[in-house]
Design an enzyme around this catalytic site. Structure first.
Site, mmCIF file in Angstrom:
data_model
loop_
_atom_site.group_PDB
_atom_site.id
_atom_site.type_symbol
_atom_site.label_atom_id
_atom_site.label_comp_id
_atom_site.label_asym_id
_atom_site.label_seq_id
_atom_site.Cartn_x
_atom_site.Cartn_y
_atom_site.Cartn_z
ATOM 1 N N ASP A 1 -10.782 15.095 -41.139
ATOM 2 C CA ASP A 1 -11.738 15.333 -40.052
ATOM 3 C C ASP A 1 -11.194 16.351 -39.051
ATOM 4 O O ASP A 1 -11.928 17.212 -38.530
ATOM 5 C CB ASP A 1 -12.050 14.023 -39.325
ATOM 6 C CG ASP A 1 -12.897 13.087 -40.180
ATOM 7 O OD1 ASP A 1 -13.462 13.561 -41.191
ATOM 8 O OD2 ASP A 1 -12.998 11.889 -39.837
ATOM 9 N N ASN B 1 -8.136 15.923 -48.556
ATOM 10 C CA ASN B 1 -8.392 14.543 -48.121
ATOM 11 C C ASN B 1 -7.525 13.553 -48.877
ATOM 12 O O ASN B 1 -7.005 12.588 -48.298
ATOM 13 C CB ASN B 1 -9.865 14.195 -48.326
ATOM 14 C CG ASN B 1 -10.707 14.524 -47.099
ATOM 15 O OD1 ASN B 1 -10.180 14.669 -46.007
ATOM 16 N ND2 ASN B 1 -12.020 14.661 -47.302
ATOM 17 N N GLU C 1 -17.797 19.489 -46.353
ATOM 18 C CA GLU C 1 -16.936 20.590 -45.937
ATOM 19 C C GLU C 1 -17.661 21.922 -46.001
ATOM 20 O O GLU C 1 -17.030 22.982 -45.937
ATOM 21 C CB GLU C 1 -15.691 20.645 -46.826
ATOM 22 C CG GLU C 1 -15.930 21.088 -48.251
ATOM 23 C CD GLU C 1 -16.354 19.955 -49.194
ATOM 24 O OE1 GLU C 1 -16.273 20.140 -50.410
ATOM 25 O OE2 GLU C 1 -16.760 18.883 -48.691
ATOM 26 N N ASP D 1 -17.463 27.353 -47.587
ATOM 27 C CA ASP D 1 -16.960 26.056 -48.055
ATOM 28 C C ASP D 1 -15.437 26.083 -47.966
ATOM 29 O O ASP D 1 -14.798 27.114 -48.217
ATOM 30 C CB ASP D 1 -17.409 25.811 -49.487
ATOM 31 C CG ASP D 1 -17.080 24.406 -49.946
ATOM 32 O OD1 ASP D 1 -17.638 23.466 -49.362
ATOM 33 O OD2 ASP D 1 -16.246 24.271 -50.852
#
Length: 523
Positions: free
Chosen positions: A400, A391, A427, A383
């Site tokens: 992205d 973000n 993620e 992760d």
């Protein structure tokens, strides 16, 4: 080399073998055309052999008739000479007997169409009695081949010499002669009967042969006596080096053969026969072109028909192959579209890694394989640390891009084709490792963690200042009664332990005696 996706698709029965219809069509059309050509060749060859066989029979019959006629012609003259020689040797040919001999000579010549004349020569070669009204004047015939022959040979057998011109009227004749002896057996002269050359010309014309055909009468030594077509310059020439006298007659006294004539180089089918009673050879020949004229016409028409049929088959085949090619192109396009759809259905569009659908399919396969082979199966769950902050700070577009970079780092560490890198969701990523124990999984996890760090992706929301990942590893040997959900949960538990222990690290989970034990690895 087959990819992991190809293996999975093959296991699901997706990979199909396509029948090479275009190649089969080309081979079939080619085979049909070859068969047509072969049948045409066999039919034409059989027809050609039949025509040649018929021509050989006709040639043999013709030479047999020629030989019989020639033998009869010379035998009649021989019998006349024999009876006259017996009379002359008994009564002599003095002045008292000459008028009677002359009348007898005339009657015998008139009785046989082939005779040019009958002549009696003394021992010096001078004319004594002839069937003509007056005796020729000159030096005699002592220089003639037949006269010298009888001087040197005591045989009473008739002698046939090379064709000569008569010194009586210049006409071409074939001499047949016999030796005349006195009562003591000494040489007294020669009795000769001249066979008209024109008689054989008319005889040859009575046979039906083509314009390029040929017939001849020759001595056994090859000296030409008469020929059709008549060429005066060829009379008396030698055929001894020709095919008939050089190769054929030594093996058989009669037969047939196809070869080019030594006279005019025209290829003919020659029939030949050596006479039994006299040293003579007759031959009749028909030109090959005349024999095969009908065959050539049939061959042309049959070949034209076969060519048209082959062109028709070729045209139909071309249209068919073109349609097959179009169908193959459509099939290829559909296959590409199917592969694209399969890729879309089994891979994440952002990262290019396998998605959860392919991951679940792979788990089913690897569980079964591991149980059959008793080999370990490992799973790494990872992760991105503090990705929500990333973000919020940089926006979803940059987020992205960060996901794609991490995916590349994960994929670059999976060197084996059997390893499957997966975007599990958001993620979170996973790496499925067949035939890998926990130590191997930890080693790969550390490679991934360092690979992400080496990219130096800035992250102001992380204590490190750059993007890091946390990883959890779990490994076990499938038994065939295991739960996929439990397998994923245990790898996820190891990931939770890594995050709970401070992030940017790898952790393992092992199960011993039914209890869970967490092992953390800080690097």
């Amino acid at each position: 080399m087959p990819t992991r996706l190809d293996e999975l698709c093959h296991a699901q029965g997706i990979a199909l073998k396509r029948i090479p219809l275009r190649n089969a069509a080309v081979l079939f059309i080619g085979a049909v055309c070859l068969c047509l050509c072969a049948l045409l060749y066999l039919q034409l060859e059989q027809s050609r052999r039949h025509d040649l066989s018929q021509a050989q029979v006709a040639s043999s019959n013709l030479t047999r008739a020629m030989a019989q006629q020639a033998e009869d012609t010379f035998m009649q003259a021989d019998l006349v000479l024999t009876s006259l020689v017996d009379w002359i040797q008994a009564d002599g040919f003095g002045s008292a007997q000459r008028p009677r001999l002359q009348k007898t000579f005339v009657r015998r010549v008139q009785a046989l169409d082939q005779l040019h004349g009958i002549l009696l020569f003394d021992q010096k070669g001078q004319w004594v009695v002839t069937s003509f009204e007056a005796l020729p004047r000159g030096n005699g015939v002592a220089d003639r081949e037949y006269f010298r022959f009888h001087q040197q040979n005591i045989s009473s057998v008739a002698h046939i010499g090379p064709a000569i011109r008569s010194r009586e009227n210049g006409e071409w004749i074939i001499p047949i002669s016999k030796r005349v002896n006195d009562r003591k057996g000494q040489f007294q002269g020669v009795l000769l009967a001249g066979i008209k050359m024109s008689y054989f010309e008319q005889f040859f014309k009575g046979f039906s042969i083509d314009d390029n055909g040929a017939m001849f009468l020759a001595l056994t030594d090859g000296t030409l006596l008469a020929r059709r077509p008549y060429v005066q310059a060829q009379i008396g020439t030698s055929l001894a080096k020709g095919e008939i006298f050089q190769n054929l007659l030594p093996r058989a006294t009669s037969g047939n053969a196809m070869f080019a004539s030594e006279m005019d180089s025209i290829v003919r089918l020659h029939g030949y026969r050596q006479l039994e009673a006299y040293p003579l050879v007759v031959s009749a020949a028909s030109s090959r072109d005349s024999i095969l004229a009908d065959w050539y016409d049939t061959a042309f028409r049959s070949s034209a028909i076969v060519v048209l049929v082959i062109l028709g088959i070729g045209l139909i085949g071309w249209v068919f192959i073109r349609q097959v090619r179009v169908g193959e192109q459509v099939e290829a396009d559909l296959r590409q579209a199917q592969q694209a759809l399969e890729l879309i259905a089994t891979h994440d569009s952002l990262t290019g890694l396998a998605n959860r659908r392919l991951f679940e399919r792979a788990l089913d396969i690897e569980f079964g394989r591991g149980a059959r082979q008793q080999s370990p199966l490992s799973l790494i769950m990872l992760d991105i640390d503090f990705f929500k902050r990333y973000n919020d700070t940089y926006g979803h577009v940059v987020g992205d891009h960060c996901l794609a970079e991490v995916a590349r780092a994960v994929k670059s560490c999976c060197h084996r084709k059997a390893d499957l890198a997966v975007r599990y969701g958001g993620e979170e990523f996973a790496v499925l490792l067949p035939d890998t124990d926990i130590q191997g999984a930890m080693n790969l996890a550390e490679q991934i963690r360092r690979g992400v760090m080496d990219k130096n992706i800035s992250h102001s929301g992380s204590p490190c200042g750059y993007v890091t990942v946390s990883l959890g590893c779990y490994s076990f040997v499938p038994t065939g009664r295991d739960s996929v959900e439990v397998f994923i949960q245990r790898a996820d538990a190891a990931l939770y332990q890594a995050k709970h222990s401070g992030r940017n690290r790898s952790a393992t989970l092992s199960v011993e005696g039914g209890a869970q034990a967490l092992v953390r690895s800080d690097r």
